[in-house]
Design a protein around this motif. Structure first.
Motif, mmCIF file in Angstrom:
data_model
loop_
_atom_site.group_PDB
_atom_site.id
_atom_site.type_symbol
_atom_site.label_atom_id
_atom_site.label_comp_id
_atom_site.label_asym_id
_atom_site.label_seq_id
_atom_site.Cartn_x
_atom_site.Cartn_y
_atom_site.Cartn_z
ATOM 1 N N LYS A 115 43.896 41.943 46.245
ATOM 2 C CA LYS A 115 42.544 41.747 45.691
ATOM 3 C C LYS A 115 42.028 40.321 45.922
ATOM 4 C CE LYS A 115 42.756 45.322 42.177
ATOM 5 N NZ LYS A 115 42.776 45.608 40.743
ATOM 6 N N THR A 139 38.942 40.337 26.788
ATOM 7 C CA THR A 139 38.446 40.864 25.511
ATOM 8 C C THR A 139 39.620 41.080 24.552
ATOM 9 O OG1 THR A 139 36.712 42.002 26.724
ATOM 10 C CG2 THR A 139 37.071 42.702 24.455
ATOM 11 N N THR A 191 48.203 42.259 41.881
ATOM 12 C CA THR A 191 48.013 42.918 43.176
ATOM 13 C C THR A 191 47.366 41.896 44.105
ATOM 14 O OG1 THR A 191 47.632 44.961 41.963
ATOM 15 C CG2 THR A 191 46.981 44.951 44.286
HETATM 16 P P1 NAP Z 1 40.065 45.591 35.608
HETATM 17 O O1 NAP Z 1 39.136 45.644 36.764
HETATM 18 O O2 NAP Z 1 40.737 46.849 35.185
HETATM 19 O O3 NAP Z 1 41.170 44.486 35.914
HETATM 20 C C1 NAP Z 1 42.270 44.319 35.082
HETATM 21 C C2 NAP Z 1 43.018 43.074 35.498
HETATM 22 O O4 NAP Z 1 44.178 42.938 34.675
HETATM 23 C C3 NAP Z 1 43.526 43.120 36.948
HETATM 24 O O5 NAP Z 1 43.544 41.821 37.472
HETATM 25 C C4 NAP Z 1 44.943 43.656 36.743
HETATM 26 O O6 NAP Z 1 45.818 43.364 37.814
HETATM 27 C C5 NAP Z 1 45.341 42.865 35.514
HETATM 28 N N1 NAP Z 1 46.486 43.444 34.836
HETATM 29 C C6 NAP Z 1 46.536 44.558 34.071
HETATM 30 N N2 NAP Z 1 47.768 44.760 33.598
HETATM 31 C C7 NAP Z 1 48.542 43.757 34.085
HETATM 32 C C8 NAP Z 1 49.915 43.401 33.946
HETATM 33 N N3 NAP Z 1 50.750 44.130 33.210
HETATM 34 N N4 NAP Z 1 50.340 42.301 34.580
HETATM 35 C C9 NAP Z 1 49.508 41.546 35.322
HETATM 36 N N5 NAP Z 1 48.191 41.817 35.492
HETATM 37 C C10 NAP Z 1 47.720 42.919 34.883
HETATM 38 O O7 NAP Z 1 39.340 45.046 34.299
HETATM 39 P P2 NAP Z 1 38.079 44.057 34.241
HETATM 40 O O8 NAP Z 1 36.847 44.867 34.267
HETATM 41 O O9 NAP Z 1 38.263 42.961 35.223
HETATM 42 O O10 NAP Z 1 38.231 43.505 32.765
HETATM 43 C C11 NAP Z 1 38.994 42.354 32.485
HETATM 44 C C12 NAP Z 1 38.631 41.866 31.105
HETATM 45 O O11 NAP Z 1 37.227 41.552 31.075
HETATM 46 C C13 NAP Z 1 38.881 42.904 30.005
HETATM 47 O O12 NAP Z 1 39.406 42.301 28.858
HETATM 48 C C14 NAP Z 1 37.486 43.452 29.752
HETATM 49 O O13 NAP Z 1 37.328 43.948 28.436
HETATM 50 C C15 NAP Z 1 36.628 42.211 29.981
HETATM 51 N N6 NAP Z 1 35.243 42.577 30.262
HETATM 52 C C16 NAP Z 1 34.975 43.397 31.303
HETATM 53 C C17 NAP Z 1 33.653 43.779 31.532
HETATM 54 C C18 NAP Z 1 33.308 44.677 32.690
HETATM 55 O O14 NAP Z 1 32.169 45.170 32.717
HETATM 56 N N7 NAP Z 1 34.186 44.910 33.644
HETATM 57 C C19 NAP Z 1 32.636 43.315 30.676
HETATM 58 C C20 NAP Z 1 32.958 42.449 29.628
HETATM 59 C C21 NAP Z 1 34.275 42.086 29.423
HETATM 60 P P3 NAP Z 1 45.876 44.338 39.085
HETATM 61 O O15 NAP Z 1 44.678 44.008 39.918
HETATM 62 O O16 NAP Z 1 47.154 44.010 39.701
HETATM 63 O O17 NAP Z 1 45.818 45.744 38.538
#
Ligand code: NAP
Length: 298
Positions: free
Chosen positions: A40, A98, A37
């Motif tokens: 963002k 993750t 997207t």
């Molecule tokens: P998020 O806000 O839901 O973002 C997900 C990301 O993945 C977005 O950039 C999304 O793109 C992309 N995505 C999902 N499906 C896709 C696809 N089929 N093709 C291309 N892009 C795709 O999640 P987040 O919080 O950033 O988490 C990301 C990672 O960090 C995860 O593995 C999570 O476990 C880890 N993590 C997160 C936290 C936390 O507190 N947030 C803490 C520790 C670790 P769009 O923007 O286009 O949807």
């Protein structure tokens, strides 16, 4: 903003990816980003980042590429295609999504065949911790990639720690800590809170005792004793804790007390199930650490 101008590409600008990109941008790195997207990326573009239309273009822009998307399947879909693999050849990929240890290991052959240095990172904490001294990321994989990029990695998180060459090790630690120890401790605390509440004990009183001068030390000493017993491969009761046979009646009482108070005793019953299995396996006179052997059985 600092004076560093090293180029870095970030794939994925969800909550976490955007926080990683912001931290790098604030520290003066030359940022190229890609996100499914594109909207963002707007705040980063406004501060000078370049947006690439394709993943190939994004990874080609920098010697070091960070990827942080929702899950490992998405990493495979975006990064493991032949054109992206080719573009990544000779570069360093810092994988911050993750994933399980098995998933991390499954990419080893791919990276080797494509000549890509991979560092697997496990983020401990939330986006607000990224770019701070409190931020913590555990890394495994290429030691060389870690050492070469330590300054950039420290920009992402003050507590930057290299675990080992085994790529799955940071994922294992991440899942053990954030996925097992933390929720396990919280659920145990919550069940205890329900029992206290049923008897009119103030939550503050309960919390003060959990945080007080007895229990933190007791819990940590029990964990240390367990680790020592596991290391030795000998769980025999040596008078330091209590044997499993002595724990069982007390924990059965906890289950009864919960039932009496109308509280779901499921957490305690699950604990009892493990303890009884350990007893049935001949560990009745062993320390609690013997349950480790039950966990290891498939
Ligand atoms: P998020 O806000 O839901 O973002 C997900 C990301 O993945 C977005 O950039 C999304 O793109 C992309 N995505 C999902 N499906 C896709 C696809 N089929 N093709 C291309 N892009 C795709 O999640 P987040 O919080 O950033 O988490 C990301 C990672 O960090 C995860 O593995 C999570 O476990 C880890 N993590 C997160 C936290 C936390 O507190 N947030 C803490 C520790 C670790 P769009 O923007 O286009 O949807």
């Amino acid at each position: 903003m600092g004076e560093k101008l090293q180029a870095v590409s970030v794939i994925g600008l969800g909550e976490m990816g955007a926080a990683l990109a912001r931290a790098l941008q604030n520290d003066g790195y030359q940022l190229t980003v890609w996100n499914r997207t594109s909207a963002k990326a707007a705040p980063l573009i406004a501060q000078g980042a370049r947006f690439s239309e394709t993943v190939v273009e994004a990874v080609s822009a920098s010697e070091i590429v960070l990827v942080c998307v929702s899950d490992f399947d998405t990493v495979c879909e975006l990064i493991h295609s032949s054109d992206v693999s080719k573009a990544l050849t000779g570069r360093t990929l810092v994988q911050l999504t993750t994933r399980t240890p098995k998933e991390a290991r499954s990419a080893e052959g791919w990276a080797k065949a494509a000549g890509i240095k991979v560092l697997e990172g496990a983020i401990q904490g939330y986006p607000m911790h990224i770019g701070t001294e409190e931020g913590s990321i555990l890394y495994s994989g290429s030691r060389n990639a870690f050492d070469e990029n330590i300054s950039l990695l420290k920009t992402l998180a003050g507590r930057t720690r290299y675990i080992g060459e085994g790529v799955g090790s940071s994922a294992a630690l991440d899942l053990a800590l954030a996925g097992s120890v933390v929720p396990g401790a919280v659920l145990a605390f919550l069940q205890g809170a329900a029992l206290c509440n049923a008897e009119g004990v103030a939550l503050e009183t309960y919390l003060n005792l959990v945080e007080g001068d007895l229990y933190p030390g007791l819990i940590l000493a029990s964990l240390r004793l367990s680790a020592e017993k596991i290391e030795r491969g000998d769980h025999a009761y040596t008078g330091e804790g209590a044997p499993i046979d002595a724990w069982i009646p007390g924990i059965e009482m906890v289950a009864r007390a919960n039932r009496d108070a109308g509280i779901n005793p499921g957490w305690t019953e699950m604990t009892l199930q493990y303890l009884r299995q350990a007893t049935a396996a001949g560990h009745g006179q062993s320390e609690l650490s013997a349950v480790y052997e039950i966990f290891r059985q498939k």
